[in-house]
Design a protein around this motif. Sequence first.
Motif, PDB file in Angstrom:
ATOM      1  N   MET A 178      -8.601  -0.979 -10.823  1.00 55.67           N
ATOM      2  CA  MET A 178      -7.533   0.022 -10.702  1.00 55.67           C
ATOM      3  C   MET A 178      -6.911  -0.059  -9.307  1.00 55.67           C
ATOM      4  O   MET A 178      -7.612  -0.050  -8.296  1.00 55.67           O
ATOM      5  N   ALA A 179      -5.592  -0.159  -9.248  1.00 59.64           N
ATOM      6  CA  ALA A 179      -4.897  -0.268  -7.969  1.00 59.64           C
ATOM      7  C   ALA A 179      -4.999   1.049  -7.192  1.00 59.64           C
ATOM      8  O   ALA A 179      -4.946   2.133  -7.771  1.00 59.64           O
ATOM      9  N   LYS A 180      -5.162   0.932  -5.884  1.00 57.13           N
ATOM     10  CA  LYS A 180      -5.251   2.118  -5.043  1.00 57.13           C
ATOM     11  C   LYS A 180      -3.858   2.674  -4.804  1.00 57.13           C
ATOM     12  O   LYS A 180      -2.891   1.922  -4.698  1.00 57.13           O
ATOM     13  N   ASP A 181      -3.785   3.999  -4.700  1.00 63.70           N
ATOM     14  CA  ASP A 181      -2.476   4.600  -4.450  1.00 63.70           C
ATOM     15  C   ASP A 181      -2.077   4.379  -2.990  1.00 63.70           C
ATOM     16  O   ASP A 181      -2.889   3.997  -2.141  1.00 63.70           O
ATOM     17  N   THR A 182      -0.807   4.619  -2.717  1.00 68.61           N
ATOM     18  CA  THR A 182      -0.260   4.341  -1.383  1.00 68.61           C
ATOM     19  C   THR A 182      -0.988   5.128  -0.298  1.00 68.61           C
ATOM     20  O   THR A 182      -1.309   4.586   0.769  1.00 68.61           O
ATOM     21  N   ARG A 183      -1.259   6.392  -0.559  1.00 73.19           N
ATOM     22  CA  ARG A 183      -1.922   7.228   0.452  1.00 73.19           C
ATOM     23  C   ARG A 183      -3.300   6.680   0.803  1.00 73.19           C
ATOM     24  O   ARG A 183      -3.675   6.606   1.976  1.00 73.19           O
ATOM     25  N   THR A 184      -4.058   6.294  -0.217  1.00 71.50           N
ATOM     26  CA  THR A 184      -5.399   5.745   0.004  1.00 71.50           C
ATOM     27  C   THR A 184      -5.330   4.455   0.808  1.00 71.50           C
ATOM     28  O   THR A 184      -6.115   4.231   1.727  1.00 71.50           O
ATOM     29  N   ARG A 185      -4.360   3.599   0.460  1.00 77.10           N
ATOM     30  CA  ARG A 185      -4.212   2.332   1.191  1.00 77.10           C
ATOM     31  C   ARG A 185      -3.886   2.580   2.662  1.00 77.10           C
ATOM     32  O   ARG A 185      -4.395   1.896   3.550  1.00 77.10           O
ATOM     33  N   MET A 186      -3.054   3.565   2.922  1.00 77.63           N
ATOM     34  CA  MET A 186      -2.681   3.871   4.307  1.00 77.63           C
ATOM     35  C   MET A 186      -3.873   4.407   5.090  1.00 77.63           C
ATOM     36  O   MET A 186      -4.082   4.042   6.257  1.00 77.63           O
ATOM     37  N   ILE A 187      -4.672   5.249   4.454  1.00 82.39           N
ATOM     38  CA  ILE A 187      -5.857   5.804   5.113  1.00 82.39           C
ATOM     39  C   ILE A 187      -6.858   4.697   5.435  1.00 82.39           C
ATOM     40  O   ILE A 187      -7.393   4.610   6.546  1.00 82.39           O
ATOM     41  N   GLU A 188      -7.117   3.831   4.476  1.00 81.98           N
ATOM     42  CA  GLU A 188      -8.086   2.754   4.683  1.00 81.98           C
ATOM     43  C   GLU A 188      -7.604   1.766   5.742  1.00 81.98           C
ATOM     44  O   GLU A 188      -8.389   1.306   6.585  1.00 81.98           O
ATOM     45  N   ALA A 189      -6.323   1.437   5.705  1.00 84.67           N
ATOM     46  CA  ALA A 189      -5.773   0.509   6.700  1.00 84.67           C
ATOM     47  C   ALA A 189      -5.846   1.112   8.099  1.00 84.67           C
ATOM     48  O   ALA A 189      -6.215   0.435   9.072  1.00 84.67           O
ATOM     49  N   THR A 190      -5.528   2.389   8.214  1.00 89.77           N
ATOM     50  CA  THR A 190      -5.564   3.054   9.513  1.00 89.77           C
ATOM     51  C   THR A 190      -6.987   3.132  10.050  1.00 89.77           C
ATOM     52  O   THR A 190      -7.221   2.940  11.252  1.00 89.77           O
TER      53      THR A 190
END
Length: 199
Positions: A1-13
Amino acid sequence: MAKDTRTRMIEATALLLRQRGYHGTSLNDILSASGAPRGSLYFHFPGGKDQLVIEVTRDSVEKVTQWMDEALAAEQDPAVAVHHIYQAVARMLEDNQFTLGCPVAPVVLDSPANMPELAELCRSAFQQWVGLLQAAFVRAAVPERRAHALALLVESSLEGLMVIARATRDRAPVLAVADEVAALVESALPAKKVAVTAR
């Protein structure tokens, strides 16, 4: 399942902060690493980079606190628990190829101005981690004052060792100190002292 944009931003940060700190992490870095469209940052985080960093730091602190709490609760002997914590930190460093250490230290060292909420989060993080260690030592009948000093020693050595391991790209210093610190904690336990005297 693809991660949503918010989750991706949190993990990247979270990754970027641990690698580069607050000032070394730009909005462009976050957007590039997360693959998020530029307009999505302020949609998900109206407060911009500062809000994102605060949320990421809070989440990271909660994860480390839970992990440490579970590690200390898993062993009746706090010396054994502390040794396991050092071993886990050594594995973590090796697994990430010595690119990531403590999630809070880079933020503290950057000392971002005009962010009292972030400063309080970092202060509280170390208070919690030292407090967990101190409580484990007190449960094992170490006097409270000694327990606090031991807890500070454990936490400060872990923080310093993560920096040394990243600089040398070697987990050996962490494991070497693990043995010494575990022996020191063991020597502070009254029951252990009695056992040694009785031999």
